[in-house]
Design an enzyme around this catalytic site. Structure first.
Site, PDB file in Angstrom:
ATOM      1  N   ASP A 122      -4.155  -9.498   4.867  1.00  0.00           N
ATOM      2  CA  ASP A 122      -5.248  -9.026   5.280  1.00  0.00           C
ATOM      3  C   ASP A 122      -6.265 -10.402   5.335  1.00  0.00           C
ATOM      4  O   ASP A 122      -6.049 -11.239   5.153  1.00  0.00           O
ATOM      5  CB  ASP A 122      -5.893  -7.937   4.252  1.00  0.00           C
ATOM      6  CG  ASP A 122      -6.128  -8.448   2.983  1.00  0.00           C
ATOM      7  OD1 ASP A 122      -6.434  -9.818   2.647  1.00  0.00           O
ATOM      8  OD2 ASP A 122      -6.285  -7.635   2.205  1.00  0.00           O
ATOM      9  N   THR A 153      12.374  12.950  -0.229  1.00  0.00           N
ATOM     10  CA  THR A 153      11.724  12.781  -1.484  1.00  0.00           C
ATOM     11  C   THR A 153      10.304  12.570  -1.588  1.00  0.00           C
ATOM     12  O   THR A 153       9.924  11.579  -2.090  1.00  0.00           O
ATOM     13  CB  THR A 153      12.523  12.023  -2.425  1.00  0.00           C
ATOM     14  OG1 THR A 153      12.435  10.749  -1.689  1.00  0.00           O
ATOM     15  CG2 THR A 153      14.045  12.408  -2.586  1.00  0.00           C
TER      16      THR A 153
END
Lengths: 152, 152, 152, 152
Positions: free
Chosen positions: C30, C72
């Site tokens: 970022d 999952t």
């Protein structure tokens, strides 16, 4: 173009256009401090879907259940990056269908910050169903006339 | 390799090519079960940088500190989607510079799963520094000759 | 290793562990020049799936077709960020199942750059099928014994 | 509001709260047709920054230039996933600071679709500057009192 066509075109109202508003997030930007370019492709994709929603087309989830259409995958995507933008800035994306062919269509997107054009993009898309011979793959179908009519 | 081929190769030296390997993740795929197309642009971007790394070019962090170069932002990106792929599949991305101009260059990427070409992409890039007049914007510079030489 | 340690180890057999290697990309970072933290959760998710693959569990695409298991999904995810990392750095993620309960299990992940621990993460996951009453939602099932056995 | 409630409220003044609206995009969802969980961490991060913006704190770009503060990196992030959501659905994220300590603070986020709580998240954050000894790393500073005051 002959006179009848010209008249018709004058009578043909501007195609549907959709405007999407977005504030650029910190995490949309890269270490160069500007929007990571691939995010525009994501936003254009969302704008394409929002265009359909604005034209009254049900979600692809519903169309898949009702008629097998899983969405409008891309054959080609292209974008021209004219000006950079950064986080905290508000942009808008204008979207319309530029051209309908038999089996594909072209969506045109323009991202702007105020009057500044940031990015112009084009997507060539098809309508697709799941490949009956291989569930991992997809298959093009002719443009559904009802969907096209709802978008023009 | 026979002599003719060797001669031809000497006349047209093979450009550097970089191969990037990647296993598609679950989260790279969208509800249509296939790779969300914008991820290819991200992977091509990474492949572009890995190409430079393989040619010995320091990280953009180092080039920014040493000579102001923040990286190679895009003027244009384009991709043709020929076949879809899904999670768990192994792909490779082949990358090379297709053309050098004075102020821009074209990177060519081909994503394959085995012998199947999935996506072909082209990026038109520049070398950029931060705009001295506006730290939020960037500015093109001429192609650095030393970097070009290292990549040819 | 002395005898006491060996005995203890015999009593607590080493669980399967999976190591995933990754080079951090420019676009993973970022504007603070470091990995955007949410990417670790994505990488942990991929590592969880690669753990199952290493244990011989078929893709969720196959398990959905064969027995309805779509994957999952997470009940809870947590990560502790100990040291930052940036693009061009090579990291590895070590993954194992920390605990199996009747209807959930805990995956533990450690991301390292060399000897430096960057992030420690825990995911509480269930095995899920599509909700028979609402295709837009999902539903937990008891831990499948055969899958658990393959992972221990 | 009766008097008891008013008194209680005076004793525990309502903290600033920020509400962020978002429509889930197709590409936010994974092959299980639901939001890929790591996106919530991204959205919480954006909500954290929008919280500061709503409190009048300048962008981290400005704070870095003016006083070295590059932002509020995370020490810890945690989320509990209570209900799934899918594309086309409108959600909102409510954000507030749950606790201020000397060198860290806890942001609390609740994502909802209508009355349904989807995800509850907590982030432990610091204020950071660039490490003077290593530009690739970052360093915590005490909570800036003026920023804390603006957010309470």
């Amino acid at each position: 173009m002959n006179k009848a066509a010209a008249t018709q075109e004058a009578a043909t109202p501007a195609a549907h256009r959709h405007i999407q508003h977005y504030r650029i997030a910190f995490s949309d930007c890269d270490p160069a401090q500007i929007v990571f370019f691939a995010n525009y492709f994501k936003w254009f994709d969302t704008a394409s879907r929002e265009f359909f929603t604005a034209c009254g087309i049900p979600s692809w989830r519903d169309t898949e259940r009702e008629r097998g259409i899983i969405g409008t995958p891309l054959l080609d995507a292209q974008a021209k990056f004219l000006s950079s933008a950064t986080y905290g800035e508000d942009i808008e994306i204008e979207t319309f269908v530029e051209r309908w062919s038999n089996r594909s269509f072209v969506m045109h997107h323009v991202a702007r910050r105020g009057d500044t054009v940031l990015v112009e993009g084009r997507e060539v898309r098809i309508f697709a169903i799941r490949d009956p011979d291989d569930a991992k793959r997809i298959k093009a179908i002719p443009i559904p006339e009802d969907i096209k009519a709802a978008c023009c």
